[in-house]
Design an enzyme around this catalytic site. Structure first.
Site: not given
Length: 250
Positions: A125, A127, A132
């Protein structure tokens, strides 16, 4: 609500974005994390997609990503453009991206970016993007059109937090380690098994069980078990997915 024109850097950091000095004290660390700069965005139509695309457009070396639902065309295109610039992309996605009829995983796959599928959890789940080893993007915001236009979501862009970057990168790589390459299962033949075609020109074949890949000149290449074969676009894609070249390959 402040409205901003998509694509404008000035607008991306205006309006609902707030600069915050944040000190995070994780339960597993003896010392607090260093102060960080944080910008926050809210959905619907709060500019979250624009800022994700903006940050991806600045990527120079690598993008590490975890995504539950991933169908945003503009974010997928930004990842592909980064890939074309030579940026290394590690995309770890929830298994729903593999079972959906078409998702951004398919789009990335067709563009030569090998997504990984984390199916070791009820739902993968997270996100998260780490760009970099400097910029963290996270929050409730799924990388989808619905999250931008319909849902009530939040998205944080965090900078100047090296300890937090290390924690997120380690966690993403942990999940990548037990994920498998994105698979689009072909129709089964009479034997009940078929090669899993991931992408590419069909010259790099990996063994799902041993995590070893072969090239056409490798002994045993032609005799691989079709039920265990994963086809990669190139050697780099195979190695990004955690496969290693067979020792008897030239």
């Amino acid at each position: 609500m402040h409205r901003r024109t998509p694509g404008s850097t000035a607008n991306i950091v205006a309006g609902l974005s707030l600069l915050i000095i944040l000190v995070v004290v994780p339960t597993h660390a003896a010392e607090p994390f260093s102060p960080a700069r944080v910008a926050v965005y809210f959905s619907p139509k709060g500019g979250a997609t624009d800022v994700v695309v903006h940050e991806l457009n600045t990527a120079k070396t690598q993008v590490l990503m975890q995504a539950y639902s991933f169908t945003s065309v503009s974010i997928a295109q930004a990842l592909v453009e980064a890939h074309k610039r030579g940026v290394k992309i590690l995309a770890v996605l929830d298994k729903s991206n593999e079972t959906d009829k078409y998702s951004a995983a398919t789009f990335l796959n067709n563009a030569g970016i090998q997504p990984l599928i984390d199916d070791k959890h009820a739902i993968a789940h997270a996100k998260v993007m780490v760009i970099d080893s400097a910029t963290i993007i996270t929050g409730s915001f799924n990388f989808t059109k619905a999250a931008e236009e319909k849902n009530a979501e939040n998205l944080l862009v965090i900078k100047d937090a090296p300890e937090l970057v290390k924690a997120y990168e380690a966690n993403i790589r942990l999940h990548a380690g037990h994920a498998h390459p994105y698979e689009r299962q072909a129709a089964l033949g009479s034997s009940g098994a078929a090669p899993v075609t991931v992408s590419g020109n069909g010259e790099v074949h990996g063994n799902k069980k041993s995590k070893i890949y072969h090239l056409p000149d490798c002994p045993g290449y032609a005799g691989m078990n079709p039920a265990s074969v994963v086809v990669f676009a190139n050697e780099a894609a195979a190695e990004q997915a955690g496969y290693r070249k067979a020792k008897n390959c030239p």
